[in-house]
Design an enzyme around this catalytic site. Structure first.
Site, mmCIF file in Angstrom:
data_model
loop_
_atom_site.group_PDB
_atom_site.id
_atom_site.type_symbol
_atom_site.label_atom_id
_atom_site.label_comp_id
_atom_site.label_asym_id
_atom_site.label_seq_id
_atom_site.Cartn_x
_atom_site.Cartn_y
_atom_site.Cartn_z
ATOM 1 N N ILE A 137 0.832 -1.201 0.000
ATOM 2 C CA ILE A 137 0.000 0.000 0.000
ATOM 3 C C ILE A 137 0.866 1.250 0.000
ATOM 4 O O ILE A 137 0.585 2.210 -0.729
ATOM 5 C CB ILE A 137 -0.960 -0.022 1.208
ATOM 6 C CG1 ILE A 137 -1.931 -1.197 1.088
ATOM 7 C CG2 ILE A 137 -1.734 1.298 1.302
ATOM 8 C CD1 ILE A 137 -2.802 -1.409 2.303
ATOM 9 N N ARG A 194 -4.055 1.020 10.690
ATOM 10 C CA ARG A 194 -4.798 0.451 11.816
ATOM 11 C C ARG A 194 -4.815 1.482 12.941
ATOM 12 O O ARG A 194 -3.799 2.134 13.219
ATOM 13 C CB ARG A 194 -4.169 -0.855 12.307
ATOM 14 C CG ARG A 194 -4.371 -2.035 11.363
ATOM 15 C CD ARG A 194 -5.824 -2.470 11.308
ATOM 16 N NE ARG A 194 -6.018 -3.636 10.465
ATOM 17 C CZ ARG A 194 -6.357 -3.598 9.193
ATOM 18 N NH1 ARG A 194 -6.497 -2.408 8.601
ATOM 19 N NH2 ARG A 194 -6.544 -4.704 8.504
ATOM 20 N N GLU A 248 -12.345 1.189 17.495
ATOM 21 C CA GLU A 248 -13.498 1.134 16.593
ATOM 22 C C GLU A 248 -14.599 0.241 17.167
ATOM 23 O O GLU A 248 -14.301 -0.804 17.751
ATOM 24 C CB GLU A 248 -13.059 0.590 15.226
ATOM 25 C CG GLU A 248 -12.107 1.515 14.502
ATOM 26 C CD GLU A 248 -11.657 0.970 13.149
ATOM 27 O OE1 GLU A 248 -12.214 -0.054 12.692
ATOM 28 O OE2 GLU A 248 -10.750 1.565 12.547
ATOM 29 N N HIS A 277 -13.741 3.802 8.288
ATOM 30 C CA HIS A 277 -12.975 2.655 7.794
ATOM 31 C C HIS A 277 -13.454 2.258 6.395
ATOM 32 O O HIS A 277 -13.927 1.139 6.169
ATOM 33 C CB HIS A 277 -13.078 1.474 8.758
ATOM 34 C CG HIS A 277 -11.864 0.582 8.720
ATOM 35 N ND1 HIS A 277 -11.334 -0.018 9.847
ATOM 36 C CD2 HIS A 277 -11.065 0.183 7.693
ATOM 37 C CE1 HIS A 277 -10.280 -0.737 9.509
ATOM 38 N NE2 HIS A 277 -10.101 -0.632 8.207
#
Length: 327
Positions: free
Chosen positions: A159, A240, A269, A287
């Site tokens: 990523i 994260r 979360e 998210h």
């Protein structure tokens, strides 16, 4: 009796239809929030197989709720919220999905970078309230992205490199910091320059998080790290939530240690600190990294293939290896 599958949240319809061809499928209908633990347990009691999403916590109590549970089919790449030891102890197979969200997550990081720097949400809220400062007003002057320096923490992976590719299109200088430096050829190909994490924080106009969540990266960014950043810099996290000390982030924003933040993930979360919700210089998304329609359809198809393989007694294409690391 046909096998029974319990799905914790609606997924793409064709994937559900494929599972319905071989099993009775019950879907928890609320797509607006993660399923409550009590509801998940009740669903598990009625099922032979559990289909769960990345955000679902499948703990030992949930697994123990059904002594006859035959399999857990997860829509996660890494089952960090699943008690894999409890499954292994009962020889219950677990399936996952392959690494397939990189492009979508890189898009999301770029969206937050642009939204923060150009103060897009602030402008949207202002206009909706009836205020139009004018095309050359300084009222919402923000950070131009082209030519700036971005620092990618943990940016040597899939990523991070894709974010770098996008940033190269904006003629940005791309710094990255990882525990193990890449080769010169790999750096040159990706258009990235190595820096220590402290130098990266000091130099960057935007800091973007791409570290995996492990014991050694928990609260990787806290008061000290925010203190090294420029007061004009923005902080973006699409990795994260627990990688960042969220209390320290709130302090950094309140004290104007940094200029703002773009957050797609959170430490606890689905709970978000109330202080973040009222800050105009913070862009918040729930998210959405992999929330791309064609990608979610593909993910549902993989989940269905894993479930059908388990039901038919075949080795699933994405069987989790209990002997391997949970990263």
């Amino acid at each position: 009796m046909r096998p029974r599958i319990f799905v914790t949240q609606p997924i793409a319809p064709h994937g559900l239809d494929r599972m319905r061809a071989v099993a009775d499928v019950e879907v928890h209908p609320d797509a607006t929030a993660p399923i409550a633990k009590a509801s998940m347990i009740e669903g598990v009691k009625r099922a032979d197989y559990l289909v769960c999403l990345m955000h679902d916590k499948v703990d030992a109590e949930t697994i123990a709720a059904n002594p006859n549970l035959k399999g857990v089919i997860s829509m996660a790449i890494h089952p960090q919220l699943i008690d894999v030891k409890a499954l292994e102890a009962r020889n219950i197979p677990l399936t996952v999905i392959p690494p397939m969200v990189s492009e979508a997550t890189a898009d999301m990081a770029m969206a937050l970078i642009l939204a923060c720097g150009r103060r897009v949400l602030e402008g949207d809220r202002l206009l909706r309230s009836g205020i139009y400062p004018g095309g050359q007003s300084n009222y919402l002057a923000g950070l131009g992205i082209t030519g700036k320096t971005i620092g990618l923490i943990g940016g040597g992976g899939r990523i991070g490199k894709l974010v770098a590719k996008r940033c190269n299109g904006f003629d940005m200088k791309v710094l990255y910091s990882t525990p193990r430096r890449k080769s010169e050829a790999e750096e040159r190909e990706a258009g990235i320059t190595y820096a220590t994490i402290d130098d990266l924080l000091r130099q960057s106009d935007i800091v973007s998080m791409h570290s995996p969540l492990r014991d050694d990266t928990y609260h990787q960014i806290g008061d000290r790290e925010f203190g090294l950043m420029k007061p004009t810099a923005y902080f973006v996290n699409t990795s994260r939530g627990p990688i960042v000390d969220e209390t320290a982030l709130v302090r950094a924003l309140q004290n104007k240690t940094i200029a703002g933040a773009g957050l797609d993930v959170f430490e606890h979360e689905p709970n978000v600190p109330p202080a973040l919700l009222v800050m105009p210089n913070v862009v918040l998304t729930p998210h959405l990294g992999s929330a791309v329609l064609d990608l979610r359809i593909e993910m549902a198809e993989i989940v269905a293939s894993n479930a059908i393989a388990l039901i038919e007694g075949r080795t699933p294409p994405n069987l989790f290896d209990f002997a391997g690391p949970v990263t």
